[in-house]
Scaffold this active site. Sequence first.
Site, short mmCIF file in Angstrom:
data_model
loop_
_atom_site.label_atom_id
_atom_site.label_comp_id
_atom_site.label_asym_id
_atom_site.label_seq_id
_atom_site.Cartn_x
_atom_site.Cartn_y
_atom_site.Cartn_z
N ARG A 36 17.08 60.84 -29.89
CA ARG A 36 16.94 61.34 -28.52
C ARG A 36 18.09 60.94 -27.61
NH1 ARG A 36 11.05 60.22 -26.13
NH2 ARG A 36 12.13 60.96 -24.27
N HIS A 82 12.36 72.23 -32.14
CA HIS A 82 12.23 71.11 -31.20
C HIS A 82 10.90 71.20 -30.46
CE1 HIS A 82 14.24 67.82 -29.11
NE2 HIS A 82 13.77 68.28 -27.96
N TYR A 127 14.59 83.78 -15.21
CA TYR A 127 15.54 84.52 -14.38
C TYR A 127 16.97 84.46 -14.92
CZ TYR A 127 11.77 84.37 -10.95
OH TYR A 127 10.56 84.49 -10.31
#
Length: 749
Positions: A36, A82, A127
């Site tokens: 991570r 993921h 968007y």
Amino acid sequence: MNDLTSYNAEGLERLPLHRFSERAYLDYSMYVILDRALPHVEDGLKPVQRRILYAMSDLGLSAGSKHKKSARTVGDVLGKFHPHGDSACYEAMVLMAQPFSYRYPLVDGQGNWGSADDPKSFAAMRYTEARLARYAELLLAEVAQGTVDWQPNFDGTLEEPKLLPARLPNLLLNGAAGIAVGMATDIPAHNLREVARACVHLLRHPDADIAELMRHVPGPDLPTAGEIVTPAHELRRMYETGQGSIRQRARWTLEQGEIVITDLPYQVSGNRIMEQIAAQMQAKKLPMIEDLRDESDHECPTRFVIVPRSNRVDLPRLMSHLFATTDLERSYRVNLNVIALDGRPRVMNLREILAEWLEFRTTTVRRRLQHRLDKVLERLHLLEGLLIAFLNIDEVIRIIRTEDEPKPVLMARFGLTDAQAEYVLNTRLRQLARLEEIKIRAEQEELEAERDGLQATLGDAGKLRDLMIEEIERDAETYGDDRRSPLVERDGAQAMNDTELSPSEPVTVVLSQKGWVRQAKGHDIDPLSLGYKAGDAYLDVARLRSSQPAVFLDSTGRSYSLPAHTLPSARGQGEPLTGRLEPPPGASFVAVLGGEPDGRWLLASDAGYGFVCTLADLIAKPRAGKAVLTLPTGARVLRPVPVPGSTADLVVVATSTGHLLAFPLAELPELVRGKGNKIIGIPAAKVQAREEIVAGIAVVPAGASLAVLSGKRTLNLKPDDLSHYVGERGRRGHLLPRGFQRVDGLNVS
């Protein structure tokens, strides 16, 4: 088996709580560190970044394709590779698309992807649209060429690359930041061309040290164009140890007397800068600034204008203060903590990072060449079988038509392998035309030449190194650019003190006989018109500016200073100086001075000793002040006299018994402290008995007149009259005319 481990009747393992907690925490820690927070030295990416790039490549979102909705990319990443939160995944994607966050963006975004003022102001993923940036080719171009190892995805239905075959050390180019369990990483971005030159140099000179590499990589190159002002020796220590810090400062220019800020440090908001400067202006801590404007637009994304109050403002000093008190200068921690080739995290220096990446790159290029060689050999093998079939086409057709299982017959009849026989059987009839033999032999020759070249490169370390150098230099030319953050040696930023920041306006400081002080704005104040406490009266006045210190002299010859702007207003009766200063017991204040620090003053005692000093010599910050004038036994301090700049001026001194002496100012020494030299000769016994003392002292410029005050009478001495009293310093002088045997003071006119 550990003695603390046991199993119940169902065969389930049982552990003490502290053992289970320790194991769970360590497992979690390793997951955070390796999967991570920390990047890999090979491709400089964290798992989520690697998966986003691979998923976009898998979707066909290359730099030349059309943009597609970001939600589609995020959905593929979450669904295939993921299984985490969509907002975190999208934010990682946004970060790779922001040119003010990444030195070389990996994602080409379309829509609102945030701004430098507010990086998190990006639009929702439904968007925005995205595709891979051109730079991402450096990471993804060789994925399908046998260069990487693959691993199953989270549900075992797909495979994903463990690493990406970066053709340049992306770890240094884009940097990284992350916080793991017990460790963190902060790697700044660098210039692609500079890092590429360092890699080439290390390939050619494997024993090169960090000093040699720093000739090519002199320092970081952040996404913003602010100046990196970290000294070179600190940068070298940072690259040698893998830890340190860098400082970046905004760039500014001067346009028509106005300060124009054009570039900000990395991750600094322009709005925040404006707020910080405006807050200081509202608090009246920047009196030298008249106006502040934001003229940023699409053509000039950063343009802040600071208008000084006058052309006398020290602009470099002002900017140094702003660098020290606002985000116009920022420090960034550097910690080159990465996951090395052995899979373990550690802090590396610059040479170790480049050496490990070159080792990875060498392995990657070998795997790519071997993969291609295997393909070439496989193709040559198939072409060999196809040519045999072509030369025996009639027999091949007969076998295929008559045999139920033609494949083993072909293998036995012509000595073909299973792969060759399968390829012949799958060949279309049109490919068996007469001209096909020419094409087959031409392809064979071409592939044989490529095979020989690949084998020669794989078998010669020098040729392999030359190939890597050629590829690195070509990529540097294709994807590189000029340095964005200039490396500049600058003086350290320093904030202004309260005196410098106070408004510079004329003020009058009034001192009373009891040691009370106050200040009034302006120089036209009549101190005699002010009200005083009962039993108190006016003593002395100094006219100066509010940004200057007021200097006080006490009866023991000690001097003190206080910032003029901190003194109480003259609207009241002021406050006692003893509340701020600590004079010796029994001492009283006798004078207040002010003006420019280099202004010269004549300090004297009524015993007839004195010297010249500057106002700066009298300034003392401690509350107890400092000893300046040494008093002979029985002597008292006279009020200091301002000294003009000319050494041709006369020092005129009069005693209480009517003796007057004039001598050139040049005969008095300039001292910092002490008793001084004898000005006029007065017997020490008379001073101790207070029978004769200095009653007045003045510095008379050339051509000026002197008024001698005696009670209600005044004696005006013109320049010609003064010449009668000129003598050597330290003499008794001449007696004044009858009626002026008791002198009260001297006035220059």
